[in-house]
Write a protein that holds these residues in place. Structure first.
Motif, PDB file in Angstrom:
ATOM      1  N   THR A  48       0.675  -1.209  -0.100  1.00  0.00           N
ATOM      2  CA  THR A  48      -0.109   0.105  -0.006  1.00  0.00           C
ATOM      3  C   THR A  48       0.852   1.310  -0.018  1.00  0.00           C
ATOM      4  O   THR A  48       0.738   2.168  -0.801  1.00  0.00           O
ATOM      5  N   SER A  49       1.945   1.230   0.888  1.00  0.00           N
ATOM      6  CA  SER A  49       2.636   2.498   0.836  1.00  0.00           C
ATOM      7  C   SER A  49       3.402   2.741  -0.494  1.00  0.00           C
ATOM      8  O   SER A  49       3.713   3.765  -0.844  1.00  0.00           O
ATOM      9  N   ARG A  50       3.959   1.430  -0.967  1.00  0.00           N
ATOM     10  CA  ARG A  50       4.464   1.724  -2.575  1.00  0.00           C
ATOM     11  C   ARG A  50       3.580   2.351  -3.522  1.00  0.00           C
ATOM     12  O   ARG A  50       3.845   3.262  -4.399  1.00  0.00           O
ATOM     13  N   ASP A  51       2.304   1.670  -3.461  1.00  0.00           N
ATOM     14  CA  ASP A  51       1.303   2.101  -4.469  1.00  0.00           C
ATOM     15  C   ASP A  51       1.213   3.693  -4.153  1.00  0.00           C
ATOM     16  O   ASP A  51       1.181   4.604  -5.185  1.00  0.00           O
ATOM     17  N   ALA A  56       1.900   9.265  -5.708  1.00  0.00           N
ATOM     18  CA  ALA A  56       2.247  10.907  -5.192  1.00  0.00           C
ATOM     19  C   ALA A  56       3.737  11.005  -6.097  1.00  0.00           C
ATOM     20  O   ALA A  56       3.505  12.322  -6.443  1.00  0.00           O
ATOM     21  N   SER A  57       4.350  10.085  -6.640  1.00  0.00           N
ATOM     22  CA  SER A  57       5.256  10.556  -7.673  1.00  0.00           C
ATOM     23  C   SER A  57       4.807  11.143  -8.782  1.00  0.00           C
ATOM     24  O   SER A  57       5.211  12.034  -9.512  1.00  0.00           O
ATOM     25  N   VAL A  58       3.732  10.138  -9.369  1.00  0.00           N
ATOM     26  CA  VAL A  58       3.146  10.686 -10.566  1.00  0.00           C
ATOM     27  C   VAL A  58       2.494  12.024 -10.607  1.00  0.00           C
ATOM     28  O   VAL A  58       2.510  13.113 -11.231  1.00  0.00           O
TER      29      VAL A  58
END
Length: 221
Positions: A48-51, A56-58
């Motif tokens: 979940t944190s990775r997603d 957030a990066s996008v």
């Protein structure tokens, strides 16, 4: 009897060891299941944190692209308005915001665009310096005096009713011209429109100048 007692004791010891072993197996199985559950929860949280980090990066990359494009457009528009020699090249990005907020950034860009649009129309939401009211009075007095001078020139040609009507119209136009000249001056000098106090000062001075000068110079006509 002794043999039976030994056999019974051995059986009891075996059953006890077996019960203890079963208890240990159950405890190990429960510990394994608990640990597996914790590991599964940790893996799911990591995913979940990775997603969220990917989203957030996008979003951040999209916001950077939007901001760069909007700033470049605004800077070019500002150069078209005040001159590209004054603005120079588009400034480089400043220090990153430690707590970026996409909505706040977009609101700032939108507000900058509105301010630039208002500046082009001479409507900046700021107040001109205090001395502009005195300047407004001077503009009104000057336009009033000019109107009286023109009216005198009209009446000196001949005293016909048409000339008198034209002279009176000239006086009224002189009063009405004051606020127009004031608006042009404020827009050019400060990028603002006349405020009520400045307009009143301009019209009042124009009326006073027209009444005083007309009464003095035209009383014998």
């Amino acid at each position: 009897m002794t043999t039976d007692t030994g056999y019974a004791g051995a059986v009891a010891a075996y059953l006890k060891d077996r019960a203890d072993a079963d208890a240990e197996i159950r405890a190990a199985d429960a510990a394994y299941k608990d640990e597996s559950g914790r590991l599964s929860a940790a893996v799911e949280a990591a995913r979940t944190s990775r997603d969220e980090a990917n989203r957030a990066s996008v979003s951040a990359a999209t916001l950077v692209a939007e901001t760069d494009k909007a700033v470049a457009i605004l800077w070019r528009s500002l150069g078209d308005f005040v001159g590209h020699r004054r603005t120079g090249p588009t400034p480089s990005a400043g220090a990153p915001d430690p707590e970026p907020d996409a909505e706040r950034v977009r609101m700032r860009l939108e507000r900058s665009g509105r301010l630039l649009s208002l500046a082009r129309q001479g409507e900046l939401p700021i107040e001109a310096p205090r001395h502009t009211e005195a300047t407004a009075a001077l503009i009104g007095a000057a336009t009033g005096a000019l109107a009286v001078a023109v009216a005198l020139g009209v009446l000196h040609a001949d005293g016909s009713a048409v000339r008198q009507a034209l002279a009176a119209l000239t006086l009224f136009l002189g009063i009405a011209t004051g606020p127009i000249v004031l608006g042009v001056w404020l827009s050019w000098q400060y990028r603002v429109r006349p405020r009520p106090g400045q307009t009143i000062a301009c019209v009042g001075a124009a009326v006073f100048a027209v009444c005083a000068l007309a009464g003095f110079f035209m009383r014998g006509l």
